[in-house]
Design an enzyme around this catalytic site. Structure first.
Site, PDB file in Angstrom:
ATOM      1  N   HIS A  57       0.990  -1.333   0.123  1.00  0.00           N
ATOM      2  CA  HIS A  57      -0.483  -0.354  -0.319  1.00  0.00           C
ATOM      3  C   HIS A  57       0.809   1.560  -0.133  1.00  0.00           C
ATOM      4  O   HIS A  57       1.917   1.264   0.235  1.00  0.00           O
ATOM      5  CB  HIS A  57      -0.327  -0.235   1.192  1.00  0.00           C
ATOM      6  N   ASP A  71       4.063  -4.201   8.024  1.00  0.00           N
ATOM      7  CA  ASP A  71       2.060  -3.314   8.011  1.00  0.00           C
ATOM      8  C   ASP A  71       1.042  -4.391   8.110  1.00  0.00           C
ATOM      9  O   ASP A  71       0.767  -5.402   6.899  1.00  0.00           O
ATOM     10  CB  ASP A  71       2.140  -2.394   6.399  1.00  0.00           C
ATOM     11  N   GLN A 123      -4.211  -5.110   7.151  1.00  0.00           N
ATOM     12  CA  GLN A 123      -4.908  -6.141   6.796  1.00  0.00           C
ATOM     13  C   GLN A 123      -4.704  -7.984   6.732  1.00  0.00           C
ATOM     14  O   GLN A 123      -5.108  -7.838   6.998  1.00  0.00           O
ATOM     15  CB  GLN A 123      -4.283  -5.891   5.098  1.00  0.00           C
ATOM     16  N   LYS A 170     -10.250  -0.956  10.653  1.00  0.00           N
ATOM     17  CA  LYS A 170     -10.260  -2.271   9.543  1.00  0.00           C
ATOM     18  C   LYS A 170     -11.016  -3.036  10.842  1.00  0.00           C
ATOM     19  O   LYS A 170     -10.332  -4.048   9.823  1.00  0.00           O
ATOM     20  CB  LYS A 170      -8.946  -2.519   8.570  1.00  0.00           C
ATOM     21  N   CYS A 219      -4.530   2.400  -3.713  1.00  0.00           N
ATOM     22  CA  CYS A 219      -3.144   3.366  -3.186  1.00  0.00           C
ATOM     23  C   CYS A 219      -2.479   2.247  -2.810  1.00  0.00           C
ATOM     24  O   CYS A 219      -1.360   2.018  -2.336  1.00  0.00           O
ATOM     25  CB  CYS A 219      -3.405   3.404  -1.716  1.00  0.00           C
TER      26      CYS A 219
HETATM   27  N1  PLP Z   1      -1.593  -0.946   4.508  1.00  0.00           N
HETATM   28  C1  PLP Z   1      -2.749  -1.071   4.573  1.00  0.00           C
HETATM   29  C2  PLP Z   1      -1.846  -2.785   3.445  1.00  0.00           C
HETATM   30  C3  PLP Z   1      -3.839  -0.212   3.631  1.00  0.00           C
HETATM   31  O1  PLP Z   1      -4.530  -1.848   3.346  1.00  0.00           O
HETATM   32  C4  PLP Z   1      -3.930   0.406   4.502  1.00  0.00           C
HETATM   33  C5  PLP Z   1      -5.140   1.014   3.850  1.00  0.00           C
HETATM   34  O2  PLP Z   1      -6.321   0.413   2.800  1.00  0.00           O
HETATM   35  C6  PLP Z   1      -3.057   1.354   4.753  1.00  0.00           C
HETATM   36  C7  PLP Z   1      -1.978   0.667   4.867  1.00  0.00           C
HETATM   37  C8  PLP Z   1      -3.518   2.506   5.863  1.00  0.00           C
HETATM   38  O3  PLP Z   1      -4.475   2.365   6.697  1.00  0.00           O
HETATM   39  P1  PLP Z   1      -5.043   4.174   7.019  1.00  0.00           P
HETATM   40  O4  PLP Z   1      -5.729   4.953   5.917  1.00  0.00           O
HETATM   41  O5  PLP Z   1      -5.874   3.348   8.112  1.00  0.00           O
HETATM   42  O6  PLP Z   1      -3.711   4.791   7.993  1.00  0.00           O
END
Ligand code: PLP
Length: 411
Positions: free
Chosen positions: A128, A205, A208, A231, A369
Site C-alpha cells: 500500500h 504493515d 490487512q 479495519k 493506493c
Molecule cells: N496498509 C495497508 C495494507 C492498507 O490496506 C491500508 C489502508 O487501506 C493502509 C496501510 C493505510 O491505512 P490507514 O488509511 O487506515 O492509515
C-alpha cells in the site's frame, strides 16, 4: 462432523451489525469493501454512545473520578492491544491515528535518526502507498537506496530475489502482512529472519493482517508492527504502532507538545517515557475506548474461527468468479486472505463498481493506493471484493449476479 461454517454463527453475527440489514438502491446491502474499512458492531456503537453520554472526560489530566475512569479504561485498551499482538508489554503499544501515521512515525523517528547516506531500505512491489511512499521519501531525504522486492505473476514475493537485495547496508525492511490489492499473505516470519540476518530492522504493515489472522509479534520477531482500528471494527482515527521497547526508547519523539514531556523550561525539555513520548497532544481517547470494545468483539468470535470462515468465503468466491466468462482474477497467490481483485473484459472498473452498486453490492474500484502493484500487473485499476466474517455465500451469489448485469449492459 462440524464444518468450519458452523463455527461462525452467521445469523447472530449479522444481527450484531445493524447496517447489514439495510437496503442500498432498493436492494439488500451487500458490503464487500472490508479491506477499505469494516462495519461496526452494535457493541462498539453502544460503547461509544455510553462513553460520550455518561462517562466523557479527557484522560491523563484530571484528578476527578470521571477523568480517572477514562484514563484507566485507555490503559486497559493498551493492554488489550498488547494481548492481541502478543507484545511483551503494554508499553510497547503506541496509539496513533492509523497505520499511515504509524509508518510515518517510524520512518521519521527511527529512519531519520539512524539511516546514513549509502544505507538501504527494502519494501515490496505490492505495498500500500502507506508502506511505500514514506520509505521512498526517507531514502531521498537521507541519501539511502530504495529497493523493491519483485513478485511473480501470482502476486507472491520472490524470496530468492529478496535474498539478493539484502546486504550489510540494508537497515530497514518494510513489508505488509497481507496485500490490500491482491490478498497475498506474505511469509513475514521468514522475511523478518532474513532481514535480521544482515542486521536490518523490520516494519510489518499489519493493516490487512490483524483483522483476519492471529498475529504474534514475538513469534514473528517483528521490530515494528502497525495497524488501523477502523479495519478491525473500531472507530476511525485510531491505530497502533507496536515497537520493541529498546527501539522505541532509542528513537526521538515524532511530534512535540503536551502529554509527551516530563518537564519543560525555557532552557530545556525532557521527554516522557515510552509510549507517551510518542503520543503528543490529547489522544483520541473516545476512539481508544471504541477500539477496546472492537477487540472484545473480535476475541468473542476468535481469530482462528474468523480466519477459517473467511478462507471458506475466499474459496467459494474464487470458484464462482473464475466461472464468470471474461473475468480475470489478479492476485492468485497460494496463500491468500479474502480479497479478490479482478478485471472484466475491457470494462472500466469504475463502470463495474457503479453498476453493481445499483444491485446493492458495494465493492472497491481503482488502484487501491497500490499503484506500483497495478503497474506490475499492467492495469490502471481493478475491481476488488473483500470479504469479512459477516459476509455470506448468498452475498457471493449476489456479487456474481451483479457482475452478470454489468456484462449485459456492455454486451
Ligand atoms: N496498509 C495497508 C495494507 C492498507 O490496506 C491500508 C489502508 O487501506 C493502509 C496501510 C493505510 O491505512 P490507514 O488509511 O487506515 O492509515
Amino acid at each position: 462432523m462440524s464444518t468450519k461454517t458452523e463455527i461462525i454463527n452467521i445469523e447472530q453475527i449479522r444481527k450484531d451489525f445493524p447496517i447489514l440489514s439495510t437496503q442500498m438502491n432498493g436492494k439488500p446491502l451487500v458490503y464487500l469493501d472490508n479491506a477499505a474499512s469494516t462495519q461496526k458492531p452494535q457493541s462498539v456503537i453502544d460503547r461509544l454512545t455510553k462513553f460520550y453520554r455518561d462517562e466523557y472526560a479527557t484522560v491523563s489530566r484530571g484528578v476527578y473520578a470521571l477523568s480517572q475512569q477514562a484514563t484507566i479504561e485507555c490503559m486497559q485498551v493498551r493492554e488489550k492491544c498488547a494481548q492481541l499482538l502478543n507484545a511483551a508489554k503494554s508499553e510497547e503499544i503506541v496509539f496513533v491515528r492509523g497505520a499511515t501515521e504509524g509508518i510515518n512515525l517510524i520512518a521519521s523517528a527511527y529512519g531519520e535518526k539512524f539511516l546514513k547516506p549509502g544505507d538501504e531500505v527494502i519494501v515490496s512491489n505490492i505495498e500500500h502507498h502507506a508502506n511505500f511512499v514514506p520509505w521512498q521519501q526517507l531514502c531521498k531525504k537521507v541519501g539511502a537506496a530504495f529497493k523493491v522486492i519483485p513478485v511473480n505473476d501470482a502476486g507472491e514475493l520472490l524470496l530468492d530475489e529478496y535474498k539478493q537485495l539484502l546486504t550489510d547496508k540494508t537497515k530497514i525492511v518494510a513489508v505488509g502482512q497481507v496485500s490490500n490489492a491482491l490478498g497475498t499473505i506474505n511469509p513475514i516470519k521468514e522475511i523478518v529472519a532474513l532481514a535480521h540476518g544482515v542486521g536490518a530492522i523490520t516494519v510489518i504493515d499489519g493493516a490487512q493482517g490483524v483483522p483476519h489472522l492471529k498475529t504474534d509479534v514475538q513469534d514473528i520477531d517483528a521490530d515494528f508492527y502497525v495497524f488501523s482500528g477502523h479495519k478491525i471494527f473500531a472507530p476511525t482515527g485510531i491505530g497502533v504502532v507496536y515497537g520493541k521497547e529498546k527501539l522505541l526508547e532509542a528513537m526521538d519523539p515524532y511530534q512535540y507538545g503536551g502529554e509527551m514531556v516530563q518537564s519543560v523550561s525555557i532552557e530545556e525539555t525532557t521527554f516522557a517515557q515510552v509510549p507517551q513520548k510518542f503520543e503528543a497532544g490529547t489522544t483520541a481517547f473516545a476512539q481508544i475506548i471504541g477500539l477496546g470494545a472492537a477487540l472484545d468483539y473480535v476475541n468473542k468470535i476468535g481469530l482462528d474461527n474468523i480466519a477459517a470462515y473467511e478462507h471458506e468465503l475466499l474459496l467459494e468466491a474464487t470458484k464462482k468468479l473464475e466461472a464468470v466468462e471474461g473475468l480475470r482474477i489478479i492476485g492468485t497467490a497460494v496463500n491468500k486472505a479474502s480479497v479478490i481483485s479482478f478485471e472484466l473484459k475491457d470494462i472500466h472498473p469504475h463502470d463495474i463498481g457503479t453498476i453493481v452498486d445499483q444491485e446493492g453490492v458495494a465493492i472497491r474500484t481503482g488502484h487501491h493506493c497500490a499503484q506500483p502493484t497495478m503497474q506490475r500487473f499492467g492495469v490502471p485499476a481493478t475491481a476488488r471484493a473483500s470479504f469479512c466474517f459477516y459476509n455470506t455465500k448468498e452475498e457471493i451469489d449476489a456479487l456474481v449476479a451483479a457482475i452478470e448485469k454489468v456484462k449485459q449492459v456492455f454486451s
